[in-house]
Design a protein around this motif. Structure first.
Motif, PDB file in Angstrom:
ATOM      1  N   ASN A 123       0.821  -1.195   0.000  1.00  0.00           N
ATOM      2  CA  ASN A 123       0.000   0.000   0.000  1.00  0.00           C
ATOM      3  C   ASN A 123       0.864   1.257   0.000  1.00  0.00           C
ATOM      4  O   ASN A 123       1.932   1.306   0.613  1.00  0.00           O
ATOM      5  CB  ASN A 123      -0.909   0.016   1.237  1.00  0.00           C
ATOM      6  N   ARG A 124       0.373   2.283  -0.687  1.00  0.00           N
ATOM      7  CA  ARG A 124       1.071   3.562  -0.698  1.00  0.00           C
ATOM      8  C   ARG A 124       0.847   4.271   0.632  1.00  0.00           C
ATOM      9  O   ARG A 124      -0.280   4.347   1.126  1.00  0.00           O
ATOM     10  CB  ARG A 124       0.536   4.430  -1.841  1.00  0.00           C
ATOM     11  N   THR A 125       1.903   4.806   1.215  1.00  0.00           N
ATOM     12  CA  THR A 125       1.792   5.476   2.505  1.00  0.00           C
ATOM     13  C   THR A 125       1.485   6.949   2.328  1.00  0.00           C
ATOM     14  O   THR A 125       1.585   7.517   1.239  1.00  0.00           O
ATOM     15  CB  THR A 125       3.107   5.343   3.293  1.00  0.00           C
ATOM     16  N   ARG A 126       1.105   7.600   3.442  1.00  0.00           N
ATOM     17  CA  ARG A 126       0.841   9.042   3.427  1.00  0.00           C
ATOM     18  C   ARG A 126       2.080   9.819   2.995  1.00  0.00           C
ATOM     19  O   ARG A 126       1.999  10.752   2.188  1.00  0.00           O
ATOM     20  CB  ARG A 126       0.412   9.505   4.822  1.00  0.00           C
ATOM     21  N   THR A 127       3.232   9.471   3.526  1.00  0.00           N
ATOM     22  CA  THR A 127       4.440  10.221   3.194  1.00  0.00           C
ATOM     23  C   THR A 127       4.873   9.990   1.759  1.00  0.00           C
ATOM     24  O   THR A 127       5.470  10.868   1.130  1.00  0.00           O
ATOM     25  CB  THR A 127       5.590   9.862   4.148  1.00  0.00           C
ATOM     26  N   ALA A 128       4.551   8.815   1.224  1.00  0.00           N
ATOM     27  CA  ALA A 128       4.897   8.539  -0.169  1.00  0.00           C
ATOM     28  C   ALA A 128       4.052   9.361  -1.137  1.00  0.00           C
ATOM     29  O   ALA A 128       4.373   9.445  -2.327  1.00  0.00           O
ATOM     30  CB  ALA A 128       4.736   7.057  -0.470  1.00  0.00           C
ATOM     31  N   ALA A 129       3.005   9.988  -0.637  1.00  0.00           N
ATOM     32  CA  ALA A 129       2.112  10.765  -1.492  1.00  0.00           C
ATOM     33  C   ALA A 129       2.709  12.101  -1.909  1.00  0.00           C
ATOM     34  O   ALA A 129       2.168  12.783  -2.779  1.00  0.00           O
ATOM     35  CB  ALA A 129       0.782  11.016  -0.776  1.00  0.00           C
ATOM     36  N   THR A 130       3.825  12.486  -1.295  1.00  0.00           N
ATOM     37  CA  THR A 130       4.402  13.786  -1.609  1.00  0.00           C
ATOM     38  C   THR A 130       5.875  13.644  -1.951  1.00  0.00           C
ATOM     39  O   THR A 130       6.440  12.546  -1.942  1.00  0.00           O
ATOM     40  CB  THR A 130       4.184  14.780  -0.449  1.00  0.00           C
ATOM     41  N   PHE A 131       6.510  14.764  -2.241  1.00  0.00           N
ATOM     42  CA  PHE A 131       7.892  14.785  -2.705  1.00  0.00           C
ATOM     43  C   PHE A 131       8.865  14.951  -1.531  1.00  0.00           C
ATOM     44  O   PHE A 131       8.457  15.236  -0.398  1.00  0.00           O
ATOM     45  CB  PHE A 131       8.096  15.920  -3.716  1.00  0.00           C
ATOM     46  N   ALA A 132      10.143  14.776  -1.808  1.00  0.00           N
ATOM     47  CA  ALA A 132      11.169  14.938  -0.779  1.00  0.00           C
ATOM     48  C   ALA A 132      11.267  16.397  -0.368  1.00  0.00           C
ATOM     49  O   ALA A 132      11.042  17.292  -1.188  1.00  0.00           O
ATOM     50  CB  ALA A 132      12.518  14.455  -1.303  1.00  0.00           C
ATOM     51  N   PRO A 133      11.605  16.686   0.887  1.00  0.00           N
ATOM     52  CA  PRO A 133      11.742  18.071   1.338  1.00  0.00           C
ATOM     53  C   PRO A 133      12.748  18.826   0.472  1.00  0.00           C
ATOM     54  O   PRO A 133      13.912  18.430   0.374  1.00  0.00           O
ATOM     55  CB  PRO A 133      12.245  17.932   2.774  1.00  0.00           C
ATOM     56  N   PRO A 134      12.343  19.904  -0.184  1.00  0.00           N
ATOM     57  CA  PRO A 134      13.223  20.583  -1.136  1.00  0.00           C
ATOM     58  C   PRO A 134      14.530  21.102  -0.553  1.00  0.00           C
ATOM     59  O   PRO A 134      15.583  20.979  -1.194  1.00  0.00           O
ATOM     60  CB  PRO A 134      12.349  21.731  -1.651  1.00  0.00           C
ATOM     61  N   VAL A 135      14.495  21.699   0.633  1.00  0.00           N
ATOM     62  CA  VAL A 135      15.738  22.237   1.198  1.00  0.00           C
ATOM     63  C   VAL A 135      16.715  21.101   1.484  1.00  0.00           C
ATOM     64  O   VAL A 135      17.921  21.215   1.226  1.00  0.00           O
ATOM     65  CB  VAL A 135      15.450  23.054   2.466  1.00  0.00           C
ATOM     66  N   MET A 136      16.214  19.975   1.989  1.00  0.00           N
ATOM     67  CA  MET A 136      17.093  18.831   2.247  1.00  0.00           C
ATOM     68  C   MET A 136      17.626  18.248   0.940  1.00  0.00           C
ATOM     69  O   MET A 136      18.786  17.826   0.849  1.00  0.00           O
ATOM     70  CB  MET A 136      16.333  17.760   3.035  1.00  0.00           C
ATOM     71  N   GLU A 137      16.772  18.229  -0.079  1.00  0.00           N
ATOM     72  CA  GLU A 137      17.204  17.744  -1.390  1.00  0.00           C
ATOM     73  C   GLU A 137      18.329  18.625  -1.930  1.00  0.00           C
ATOM     74  O   GLU A 137      19.336  18.125  -2.447  1.00  0.00           O
ATOM     75  CB  GLU A 137      16.019  17.755  -2.354  1.00  0.00           C
ATOM     76  N   ALA A 138      18.164  19.935  -1.804  1.00  0.00           N
ATOM     77  CA  ALA A 138      19.197  20.844  -2.305  1.00  0.00           C
ATOM     78  C   ALA A 138      20.511  20.679  -1.542  1.00  0.00           C
ATOM     79  O   ALA A 138      21.589  20.770  -2.132  1.00  0.00           O
ATOM     80  CB  ALA A 138      18.699  22.287  -2.207  1.00  0.00           C
ATOM     81  N   ARG A 139      20.430  20.426  -0.256  1.00  0.00           N
ATOM     82  CA  ARG A 139      21.657  20.235   0.525  1.00  0.00           C
ATOM     83  C   ARG A 139      22.444  19.019   0.039  1.00  0.00           C
ATOM     84  O   ARG A 139      23.677  19.007   0.111  1.00  0.00           O
ATOM     85  CB  ARG A 139      21.325  20.079   2.009  1.00  0.00           C
ATOM     86  N   ARG A 140      21.738  18.035  -0.455  1.00  0.00           N
ATOM     87  CA  ARG A 140      22.436  16.853  -0.954  1.00  0.00           C
ATOM     88  C   ARG A 140      23.265  17.165  -2.200  1.00  0.00           C
ATOM     89  O   ARG A 140      24.212  16.442  -2.522  1.00  0.00           O
ATOM     90  CB  ARG A 140      21.427  15.723  -1.228  1.00  0.00           C
ATOM     91  N   TRP A 141      22.910  18.240  -2.897  1.00  0.00           N
ATOM     92  CA  TRP A 141      23.699  18.629  -4.063  1.00  0.00           C
ATOM     93  C   TRP A 141      25.122  19.067  -3.672  1.00  0.00           C
ATOM     94  O   TRP A 141      26.007  19.125  -4.509  1.00  0.00           O
ATOM     95  CB  TRP A 141      23.023  19.761  -4.822  1.00  0.00           C
TER      96      TRP A 141
END
Length: 391
Positions: free
Chosen positions: A2-20
């Motif tokens: 089953n798809r979870t609630r958190t899987a319904a949205t995208f990764a946190p953008p600021v955290m994603e950018a930090r990974r760059w």
């Protein structure tokens, strides 16, 4: 599976950018310029930190649970200051304290929606608002804005259905920076009231509004508490980002439902954070005025230094509070541009794709610059790097 609630949205953008930034080495002559996040990087002023330390050491209550809706003295002080700022009468019972403004939004949405309901969000939107709606099973209906980044009331009216529960405005805007005109905010209030909707007005950055007069008169409207939900944050004005203190002002009936959410998520806001917010409001008005003046000067620096960047094809769409929102001139999408800027120019910013529905063409041409932590020299250096780019 089953798809979870958190899987319904995208990764946190600021955290994603930090990974760059991982594995990127910045040369001494081109250190990283980080304009990705709208948060003060400096600690609160020394006087406030000393007061916080004394409170933590000397007061047992600094380490205990408190009332779910916040400490009465802080609620009363905020009610008084809201009333003074907007020229209206607000009661303590119409104010609640939350663990940050994001929680204020989440609690409000939980109190006014059921799964499958709809909330109208102007785009570009504040991504955490969209993320919470996704995880709550609530449909975010995007209200597109034009080149001025201002939402249109008639366009919003056309989006209202029997599932619509609220309209959300953020002013001064994140990510666009624009300050919504007095009459526009009032027109959205009337639209919400006439249709039995809530109007959520997130004024996280109100302390850095360039206008000296009240930005709206919603608190002065008859029975305002049946329509308006005002959201606020202490994080920016007093540099209390890590202490997570936000607020809601609305009707006491709605706050009784909000209380259910807050009690099951955090039980109560931080005692040290609440003490700090109260102490700040009572002792730091002149200091905050200085902070506002500095931010307004940095905003002015953006305008002063803009012409050479504009000559290179950059177009300023919105400016205010902590943000400058640009259309870039390159023939590549903004998410690719943002990643390349890290290694090729030593700049970390967020692409417009993070503030738009997936696939929206305008987001691929836009970027957000959170300039609040750059002084004039830093802004000049940022613009000089942007001017030299070619893709």
């Amino acid at each position: 599976m089953n798809r979870t609630r958190t899987a319904a949205t995208f990764a946190p953008p600021v955290m994603e950018a930090r990974r760059w930034l991982e594995d990127v080495v910045f040369p001494e002559d081109q250190p990283l310029i980080n304009v990705s996040q709208a948060a003060p990087v400096d600690p609160p002023p020394l006087a406030l930190r000393q007061a916080m330390a004394e409170f933590a050491v000397n007061e047992d209550r600094a380490h205990l649970y408190g009332p779910v809706l916040g400490n009465p003295e802080l609620r009363a002080e905020l009610a008084e200051q809201i009333g003074h700022h907007y020229g209206a009468m607000i009661t303590t019972e119409q104010v609640a304290i939350t663990s940050g403004c994001n929680q204020a939004f989440a609690a409000t949405i939980s109190a006014i929606t059921d799964e499958g309901d709809e909330i109208i969000l102007p785009t570009p939107w504040y991504f955490n608002h969209k993320m919470w709606l996704d995880m709550a099973g609530v449909q975010a209906v995007d209200l597109q804005t034009g080149d001025d980044l201002l939402p249109d009331v008639d366009a919003a009216r056309a989006l209202i259905t029997d599932k619509t529960r609220a309209i959300v405005l953020v002013t001064p805007n994140n990510p666009g920076g624009v300050e919504y005109p007095f009459a526009l905010v009032r027109a959205f209030y009337e639209l919400a009231r006439e249709n039995g909707l809530r109007l959520l007005v997130d004024e996280t950055y109100r302390d850095f509004d360039s206008r000296s007069d009240p930005p709206h008169d919603l608190f002065g409207q008859p029975d305002w508490e049946n329509t308006l939900v005002h959201l606020y944050s202490f994080s920016k004005a007093y540099r209390l980002t890590g202490h997570r203190v936000g607020a809601i002002a609305t009707g006491a009936d709605l706050l009784s439902d909000v209380e259910k959410f807050l009690d099951t998520v955090a039980i109560c806001p931080s005692q040290i954070g609440q003490f700090s917010a109260l102490w700040g409001m009572q002792n730091l008005s002149q200091w905050v005025a200085g902070e506002r003046a500095e931010i307004l000067d940095r905003r002015a620096a953006i305008e002063d230094l803009l012409p050479p960047l504009a000559d290179k094809g950059w177009r300023l769409l919105g400016l205010g509070a902590y943000f400058a929102y640009f259309e870039h001139p390159f023939d590549i999408p903004s998410d690719e541009l943002a990643r390349r800027l890290v290694s090729e120019a030593g700049i970390l910013l967020l692409p417009g794709t993070m503030f738009m529905p997936e696939g929206a063409p305008s987001g691929k041409r836009q970027v957000r610059i959170a300039f609040a932590n750059l002084d004039r020299a830093g802004i000049k250096q940022l613009f000089e790097r942007l001017q030299t780019l070619s893709f």
